[in-house]
Enzyme design. Sequence first.
Site, PDB file in Angstrom:
ATOM      1  N   GLY A  55      52.356  69.888  26.297  1.00  0.00           N
ATOM      2  CA  GLY A  55      53.771  70.133  26.579  1.00  0.00           C
ATOM      3  C   GLY A  55      54.271  69.072  27.563  1.00  0.00           C
ATOM      4  O   GLY A  55      53.568  68.720  28.514  1.00  0.00           O
ATOM      5  N   ALA A  56      55.529  68.634  27.321  1.00  0.00           N
ATOM      6  CA  ALA A  56      56.059  67.476  28.044  1.00  0.00           C
ATOM      7  C   ALA A  56      55.884  67.528  29.567  1.00  0.00           C
ATOM      8  O   ALA A  56      55.267  66.654  30.183  1.00  0.00           O
ATOM      9  CB  ALA A  56      57.539  67.321  27.692  1.00  0.00           C
ATOM     10  N   ARG A  95      48.256  60.421  25.366  1.00  0.00           N
ATOM     11  CA  ARG A  95      49.208  61.019  24.410  1.00  0.00           C
ATOM     12  C   ARG A  95      50.430  60.108  24.321  1.00  0.00           C
ATOM     13  O   ARG A  95      51.255  60.084  25.228  1.00  0.00           O
ATOM     14  CB  ARG A  95      49.660  62.427  24.862  1.00  0.00           C
ATOM     15  CG  ARG A  95      48.613  63.458  25.141  1.00  0.00           C
ATOM     16  CD  ARG A  95      48.229  64.381  24.007  1.00  0.00           C
ATOM     17  NE  ARG A  95      49.115  64.753  22.964  1.00  0.00           N
ATOM     18  CZ  ARG A  95      49.689  65.967  22.820  1.00  0.00           C
ATOM     19  NH1 ARG A  95      49.493  66.906  23.726  1.00  0.00           N
ATOM     20  NH2 ARG A  95      50.442  66.235  21.773  1.00  0.00           N
ATOM     21  N   ASP A 249      59.692  65.989  23.645  1.00  0.00           N
ATOM     22  CA  ASP A 249      58.640  65.215  24.317  1.00  0.00           C
ATOM     23  C   ASP A 249      59.151  63.848  24.758  1.00  0.00           C
ATOM     24  O   ASP A 249      58.550  63.194  25.613  1.00  0.00           O
ATOM     25  CB  ASP A 249      57.436  65.069  23.384  1.00  0.00           C
ATOM     26  CG  ASP A 249      56.951  66.465  22.977  1.00  0.00           C
ATOM     27  OD1 ASP A 249      57.490  67.019  22.001  1.00  0.00           O
ATOM     28  OD2 ASP A 249      56.084  67.002  23.683  1.00  0.00           O
ATOM     29  N   ASN A 259      60.375  65.641  19.011  1.00  0.00           N
ATOM     30  CA  ASN A 259      59.780  66.941  19.344  1.00  0.00           C
ATOM     31  C   ASN A 259      58.703  67.250  18.310  1.00  0.00           C
ATOM     32  O   ASN A 259      58.483  66.494  17.355  1.00  0.00           O
ATOM     33  CB  ASN A 259      60.866  68.027  19.374  1.00  0.00           C
ATOM     34  CG  ASN A 259      60.370  69.299  20.024  1.00  0.00           C
ATOM     35  OD1 ASN A 259      59.715  69.250  21.064  1.00  0.00           O
ATOM     36  ND2 ASN A 259      60.635  70.443  19.434  1.00  0.00           N
TER      37      ASN A 259
END
Length: 369
Positions: A55-56, A95, A249, A259
């Site tokens: 998650g961002a 990521r 994101d 996203n």
Amino acid sequence: MKVDGKHHRTIWLKESDKETVQIIDQRNLPHEFIIEDLKTVEDMIVAIKDMHVRGAGLIGAAAGYGMYIAALEAYKSDSFDKTLQMLADKLIATRPTATNLSWAVKRQIKEMNKYGSTKEKVEAALKTAKEIADEDAEFCKSIGEHGSKIIEDISKQKNGKPVNILTHCNAGWLAFVDYGTATAPIYEAFNKGIKVHVWVDETRPRNQGARLTAWELEQHKVPFTVIADNVGGHLMQHSMVDMCIVGTDRTTYTGDVANKVGTYLKALAAKDNNIPFYVALPSSTFDWNMRNGVKEIPIEQRGNEEVKFARGWLEGEIKEVLLTPKNANAANFAFDVTPRRLVTGLITERGICDASEEGVLSLFPEKKI
Ligand code: MRU
């Protein structure tokens, strides 16, 4: 947010050892609640890459704490600067789509560079890691306050009947340090007594909706229904969705939204059915350099075993089962980009704006060149 009545954040420093970071290992949720100790940068790299944390905002906070551990490791090495840069590069590579990651690493390096001694640099890294986490929680809280007004307005138009909100993936408190983004307005509205009901996309292949968003909402007693990923369009055609809220994101300063994969299709269906489609994000998720999200945002591709296998709870443990023919080819694009024309508005910590360069810069004028 609360887990079984006890307040938790998703990341924190261990009380008894200030050189250890603790996280909730999200891989086995909702079935097992496991707290994991992270002591080295390598531990943090594995935790981000293999999605113990995800998650961002949480990836940003993890990178912030990762840089603190990196500073501790650099302090013990022959060359502080060289080791720190090498570890920073490794963290950034974990990521590619989540912009909070490089944002947090760069913020840490900038803060550390203000000091001459390596001891002071380590202290600055600790202070900054805490600031990044606190700020994330604070911004998400404000997003909740701004976004809840939209839900309140729809509730009034519906004479108090439940507002049906569709969300994709998990942009809840588990994806941040606390509160979340897409879910923050929902929690805020629910706490004010507004009737809400959430359609939770399961979000294949890792099922962050079915596992994490459903668990969060259940903990908070918000009514919800889990749906297969492809159901949203049907619900929208039949007036069963009043609005969509998703997280992101990475969002370009022009309003294009990356996203979790599948978001674009929901936005298309929402547009076709005249349903407002909002994206909630803290300013740390804006990419202030990219103009064209579809062309420029790097899309993470993950291992194809996430598509070929399904993970679930069976007889007291997590099991994996094969879905496809054993040797099937599978591709795993983890994100997609929703162009700004499909986005009704961006809900940020400073308020709500159009998904456009003018809209974003009206809220963040200091970013104007
Ligand atoms: O791959 P993940 O789980 O790290 O994906 C990030 C997300 O949780 C979603 O894309 C989310 O909707 C936006 S980030 C809060």
